[in-house]
Motif scaffolding. Sequence first.
Motif, mmCIF file in Angstrom:
data_model
loop_
_atom_site.group_PDB
_atom_site.id
_atom_site.type_symbol
_atom_site.label_atom_id
_atom_site.label_comp_id
_atom_site.label_asym_id
_atom_site.label_seq_id
_atom_site.Cartn_x
_atom_site.Cartn_y
_atom_site.Cartn_z
ATOM 1 N N ILE A 3 0.873 -1.170 0.000
ATOM 2 C CA ILE A 3 0.000 0.000 0.000
ATOM 3 C C ILE A 3 0.910 1.219 0.000
ATOM 4 O O ILE A 3 1.737 1.389 0.893
ATOM 5 C CB ILE A 3 -0.931 0.000 1.228
ATOM 6 C CG1 ILE A 3 -1.883 -1.192 1.162
ATOM 7 C CG2 ILE A 3 -1.719 1.315 1.296
ATOM 8 C CD1 ILE A 3 -2.666 -1.423 2.427
ATOM 9 N N TYR A 4 0.742 2.077 -1.007
ATOM 10 C CA TYR A 4 1.649 3.209 -1.174
ATOM 11 C C TYR A 4 1.225 4.449 -0.393
ATOM 12 O O TYR A 4 2.074 5.175 0.132
ATOM 13 C CB TYR A 4 1.770 3.569 -2.657
ATOM 14 C CG TYR A 4 2.326 2.460 -3.510
ATOM 15 C CD1 TYR A 4 3.550 1.867 -3.199
ATOM 16 C CD2 TYR A 4 1.643 1.992 -4.627
ATOM 17 C CE1 TYR A 4 4.066 0.842 -3.978
ATOM 18 C CE2 TYR A 4 2.163 0.974 -5.418
ATOM 19 C CZ TYR A 4 3.365 0.408 -5.090
ATOM 20 O OH TYR A 4 3.883 -0.603 -5.864
ATOM 21 N N GLY A 5 -0.073 4.712 -0.321
ATOM 22 C CA GLY A 5 -0.494 5.929 0.359
ATOM 23 C C GLY A 5 -1.991 5.996 0.570
ATOM 24 O O GLY A 5 -2.765 5.281 -0.070
ATOM 25 N N HIS A 21 2.763 5.870 2.843
ATOM 26 C CA HIS A 21 3.059 4.703 3.680
ATOM 27 C C HIS A 21 4.283 3.930 3.217
ATOM 28 O O HIS A 21 5.172 3.630 3.994
ATOM 29 C CB HIS A 21 1.850 3.772 3.707
ATOM 30 C CG HIS A 21 2.065 2.528 4.524
ATOM 31 N ND1 HIS A 21 2.317 2.565 5.880
ATOM 32 C CD2 HIS A 21 2.103 1.222 4.168
ATOM 33 C CE1 HIS A 21 2.492 1.333 6.328
ATOM 34 N NE2 HIS A 21 2.375 0.496 5.305
ATOM 35 N N ASN A 22 4.328 3.604 1.947
ATOM 36 C CA ASN A 22 5.401 2.731 1.478
ATOM 37 C C ASN A 22 5.778 3.104 0.045
ATOM 38 O O ASN A 22 5.750 2.269 -0.849
ATOM 39 C CB ASN A 22 4.950 1.265 1.545
ATOM 40 C CG ASN A 22 6.119 0.303 1.546
ATOM 41 O OD1 ASN A 22 7.259 0.705 1.367
ATOM 42 N ND2 ASN A 22 5.832 -0.960 1.727
ATOM 43 N N VAL A 23 6.135 4.378 -0.148
ATOM 44 C CA VAL A 23 6.468 4.850 -1.490
ATOM 45 C C VAL A 23 7.864 4.366 -1.871
ATOM 46 O O VAL A 23 8.832 4.625 -1.149
ATOM 47 C CB VAL A 23 6.423 6.392 -1.568
ATOM 48 C CG1 VAL A 23 6.795 6.869 -2.961
ATOM 49 C CG2 VAL A 23 5.040 6.892 -1.175
ATOM 50 N N PRO A 24 7.991 3.629 -2.970
ATOM 51 C CA PRO A 24 9.305 3.108 -3.358
ATOM 52 C C PRO A 24 10.269 4.225 -3.738
ATOM 53 O O PRO A 24 9.887 5.190 -4.401
ATOM 54 C CB PRO A 24 8.994 2.207 -4.562
ATOM 55 C CG PRO A 24 7.710 2.735 -5.101
ATOM 56 C CD PRO A 24 6.946 3.252 -3.931
ATOM 57 N N LYS A 25 11.519 4.087 -3.309
ATOM 58 C CA LYS A 25 12.545 5.070 -3.639
ATOM 59 C C LYS A 25 13.348 4.539 -4.824
ATOM 60 O O LYS A 25 14.132 3.612 -4.689
ATOM 61 C CB LYS A 25 13.449 5.305 -2.431
ATOM 62 C CG LYS A 25 14.393 6.492 -2.591
ATOM 63 C CD LYS A 25 15.165 6.741 -1.313
ATOM 64 C CE LYS A 25 16.041 7.969 -1.428
ATOM 65 N NZ LYS A 25 16.798 8.237 -0.176
ATOM 66 N N ILE A 26 13.122 5.138 -5.977
ATOM 67 C CA ILE A 26 13.762 4.677 -7.211
ATOM 68 C C ILE A 26 14.920 5.606 -7.545
ATOM 69 O O ILE A 26 14.720 6.795 -7.817
ATOM 70 C CB ILE A 26 12.747 4.635 -8.370
ATOM 71 C CG1 ILE A 26 11.574 3.721 -8.017
ATOM 72 C CG2 ILE A 26 13.415 4.174 -9.652
ATOM 73 C CD1 ILE A 26 10.448 3.748 -9.011
ATOM 74 N N GLU A 27 16.136 5.074 -7.482
ATOM 75 C CA GLU A 27 17.318 5.875 -7.774
ATOM 76 C C GLU A 27 18.204 5.139 -8.774
ATOM 77 O O GLU A 27 18.225 3.908 -8.816
ATOM 78 C CB GLU A 27 18.104 6.167 -6.493
ATOM 79 C CG GLU A 27 17.344 7.049 -5.496
ATOM 80 C CD GLU A 27 18.176 7.407 -4.289
ATOM 81 O OE1 GLU A 27 19.264 6.819 -4.118
ATOM 82 O OE2 GLU A 27 17.750 8.281 -3.514
ATOM 83 N N ALA A 159 -2.442 1.627 -4.156
ATOM 84 C CA ALA A 159 -1.847 0.344 -3.782
ATOM 85 C C ALA A 159 -1.293 -0.373 -5.003
ATOM 86 O O ALA A 159 -1.540 0.012 -6.158
ATOM 87 C CB ALA A 159 -2.883 -0.537 -3.085
ATOM 88 N N GLU A 160 -0.540 -1.420 -4.724
ATOM 89 C CA GLU A 160 -0.033 -2.289 -5.778
ATOM 90 C C GLU A 160 -1.209 -2.882 -6.548
ATOM 91 O O GLU A 160 -2.285 -3.103 -5.986
ATOM 92 C CB GLU A 160 0.814 -3.391 -5.138
ATOM 93 C CG GLU A 160 1.726 -4.130 -6.085
ATOM 94 C CD GLU A 160 2.591 -5.129 -5.341
ATOM 95 O OE1 GLU A 160 3.766 -5.261 -5.688
ATOM 96 O OE2 GLU A 160 2.083 -5.777 -4.409
#
Length: 217
Positions: A3-5, A21-27, A159-160
């Motif tokens: 769940i992202y937000g 909540h769980n935002v992926p950090k893409i670098e 969410a996913e």
Amino acid sequence: MVIYGVYIVSKSGGLIFNHDHNVPKIETEKTFSYPLDIKLANENKKIIVEFGQRDGINVGHILYAINGIPVTGGQLDDGRDAMQVLENKENYPISLRFGRPKMTTNEKIFLASMFYPLFAIASQLSPEPKCSGIEVLEADTFKLHCFQTVTGVKMMVVAERMQAGMDILLKRIYELYADFALKNPFYSLEMPIRCELFDTNLKLVLEQIEKSGITNI
């Protein structure tokens, strides 16, 4: 499952609550030779990619580090000016780490205000009366789930795509909103939700979903 937000939009279309909540950090980190084949610019105390893209680095991405040293406000943590370091040929080859910019509060407010008319348009386009509006908005990387209360307040969860049971979570969020926000004597309708008990219990529910699944909330 992720769940992202969580977002809550008032009946007038204003964003009154958001929780990442769980935002992926893409670098992406790459080594560059001189001269750089991408154009960088210093905007709003951030160094962004203005032109050119390669290997996952796109226009709009932010420079987060140079040779492993974090970049903050256009400067490296050791005090050097980041743009001056990039312009100096003697510093090459150089390792740069880029990533997607974090969404600001103002950007979230703007997007929430855009969702409101989309929701209304979807209701009017329905061939059947009393349409509930947008319930699920699906993209290739996520799903946005929406539940509108009888008073017009919208609960939204990003969410996913494969995350199931979001209708249960949305109604649980509504219960928390009714218990800890609406029953708070210091809370005014249409105003941003700043209730510690609401924040705490929402985080507990999201953590419980991650540990034991949606059926145990």
